[in-house]
Write a protein that holds these residues in place. Structure first.
Motif, PDB file in Angstrom:
ATOM      1  N   LYS A 196       0.855  -1.196   0.000  1.00 25.24           N
ATOM      2  CA  LYS A 196       0.000   0.000   0.000  1.00 25.24           C
ATOM      3  C   LYS A 196       0.888   1.243   0.000  1.00 25.24           C
ATOM      4  O   LYS A 196       1.142   1.835   1.043  1.00 25.24           O
ATOM      5  N   THR A 199      -0.316   6.848  -1.097  1.00 29.59           N
ATOM      6  CA  THR A 199      -0.856   7.608   0.027  1.00 29.59           C
ATOM      7  C   THR A 199      -1.243   9.007  -0.450  1.00 29.59           C
ATOM      8  O   THR A 199      -1.116   9.337  -1.636  1.00 29.59           O
ATOM      9  N   GLU A 200      -1.696   9.833   0.480  1.00 29.98           N
ATOM     10  CA  GLU A 200      -2.057  11.208   0.137  1.00 29.98           C
ATOM     11  C   GLU A 200      -0.881  11.956  -0.485  1.00 29.98           C
ATOM     12  O   GLU A 200      -1.061  12.784  -1.377  1.00 29.98           O
ATOM     13  N   ASP A 221      -3.547   3.281  -0.308  1.00 27.40           N
ATOM     14  CA  ASP A 221      -3.666   3.621   1.102  1.00 27.40           C
ATOM     15  C   ASP A 221      -4.484   4.907   1.217  1.00 27.40           C
ATOM     16  O   ASP A 221      -4.251   5.734   2.090  1.00 27.40           O
ATOM     17  N   ILE A 222      -5.400   5.042   0.274  1.00 25.89           N
ATOM     18  CA  ILE A 222      -6.346   6.154   0.221  1.00 25.89           C
ATOM     19  C   ILE A 222      -7.703   5.573  -0.143  1.00 25.89           C
ATOM     20  O   ILE A 222      -7.817   4.398  -0.479  1.00 25.89           O
ATOM     21  N   ASP A 223      -8.747   6.376  -0.095  1.00 24.99           N
ATOM     22  CA  ASP A 223     -10.057   5.915  -0.540  1.00 24.99           C
ATOM     23  C   ASP A 223     -10.073   5.805  -2.056  1.00 24.99           C
ATOM     24  O   ASP A 223      -9.605   6.717  -2.763  1.00 24.99           O
ATOM     25  N   ALA A 224     -10.622   4.704  -2.560  1.00 24.99           N
ATOM     26  CA  ALA A 224     -10.651   4.486  -4.006  1.00 24.99           C
ATOM     27  C   ALA A 224     -11.430   5.577  -4.727  1.00 24.99           C
ATOM     28  O   ALA A 224     -11.185   5.844  -5.906  1.00 24.99           O
ATOM     29  N   ASP A 225     -12.375   6.240  -4.027  1.00 21.63           N
ATOM     30  CA  ASP A 225     -13.167   7.277  -4.691  1.00 21.63           C
ATOM     31  C   ASP A 225     -12.358   8.540  -4.977  1.00 21.63           C
ATOM     32  O   ASP A 225     -12.850   9.472  -5.612  1.00 21.63           O
ATOM     33  N   GLN A 226     -11.091   8.578  -4.502  1.00 19.22           N
ATOM     34  CA  GLN A 226     -10.219   9.698  -4.840  1.00 19.22           C
ATOM     35  C   GLN A 226      -9.649   9.545  -6.245  1.00 19.22           C
ATOM     36  O   GLN A 226      -9.015  10.460  -6.769  1.00 19.22           O
ATOM     37  N   TYR A 230     -10.226   2.860 -10.490  1.00 20.92           N
ATOM     38  CA  TYR A 230      -9.195   1.955  -9.976  1.00 20.92           C
ATOM     39  C   TYR A 230      -9.553   0.565 -10.471  1.00 20.92           C
ATOM     40  O   TYR A 230     -10.599   0.030 -10.125  1.00 20.92           O
TER      41      TYR A 230
END
Length: 259
Positions: A196, A199-200, A221-226, A230
């Motif tokens: 992972k 990250t941000e 290591d973030i939300d997939a909706d970002q 994906y």
């Protein structure tokens, strides 16, 4: 051993093919399509009493407190969680993923499977496209070689100095993953790193569409909706080339049996 009983477990289509390939006059093989070890599977093992069990590449989920009927069973395994390792510590077990010939042949089929997926999803040709590949392990090497032969431009990003240096020696553009100067805004991005790491702090470098081919997928290591898209692509050999994938797995297992 006469009258061997083999149990092949997994959802991947290659495993159904494998069960057929393993059958012989002195060997009874049963295939169970599932992704979990549950009470139903416990009952099957107790009734069938296999000598050997083949587990899928990705570890089965465990929904029971104890695995029944496995005390004298030899296991062929893919990736194992710590829980699985503890459960099998008293069993003879062989990880087919440690056999180099299987790993490389599986990586080749994974690379070809990505090409098939790319054509279906992107509806673009490979020639002239820019690809950025994170990592330079076996899958990345096979995929990069295939893409370049098809006329694509390939950029490798990796944390390992060895991998970056190796990629450059092969003639690829290569950059350290932690170097914030690299940009992939105009590239098709493919992850092969089994960790992972996105990250941000890395999100600004990653494009809206990300393909994940890692052997242990789940690089976010973030939300997939970002991300806009994906695309997780596990078990590509089994999806596109079930017979070929089963053949190389069968060969790996038979070679271990004959050692």
């Amino acid at each position: 051993m006469e009258n061997e009983k083999w149990l092949v477990i997994g959802e991947d289509s290659r495993l159904k093919e494998l069960a057929t390939m393993l059958r012989s006059p002195s060997r009874t093989v049963f295939y169970k399509r599932t992704t979990v070890w549950n009470e139903e599977l416990n009952k099957l093992v107790l009734e069938f009493q296999p000598n050997k069990i083949i587990l899928p590449i990705l570890p089965l989920k465990i929904e029971v407190e104890q695995l029944y009927g496995i005390s004298q069973v030899k296991f062929y395994t893919g990736r194992l969680t710590m829980h699985w390792k503890q459960l099998l510590e008293k069993n003879e077990s062989i990880c087919y993923l440690q056999q180099e010939s299987f790993i490389w042949q599986n990586a080749r089929l994974t690379a070809e499977g990505f090409i098939a997926t790319f054509y279906g999803l992107e509806q673009k040709c490979i020639y002239g496209q820019n690809f950025t590949i994170a990592g330079f392990g076996r899958i990345a090497k096979m995929l990069a070689s295939l893409l370049v032969k098809m006329g694509a431009n390939v950029h490798i990003v990796a944390r390992s100095v060895v991998q970056v240096s190796e990629a450059k020696a092969y003639g690829y553009k290569a950059t350290n993953l932690d170097d914030r100067q690299w940009s992939i805004t105009d590239s098709i991005f493919i992850n092969t790193i089994p960790a992972k790491w996105i990250t941000e702090s890395f999100i600004e470098h990653v494009p809206a569409v990300l393909y994940d081919l890692a052997s242990e997928p789940g690089c976010l290591d973030i939300d997939a909706d970002q991300l806009q898209t994906y695309v997780l692509l596990p078990s590509l050999p089994g999806k596109y080339f079930a017979h070929d994938a089963a053949t190389i797995l069968c060969k790996a297992i038979e070679e271990e049996e004959n050692c």
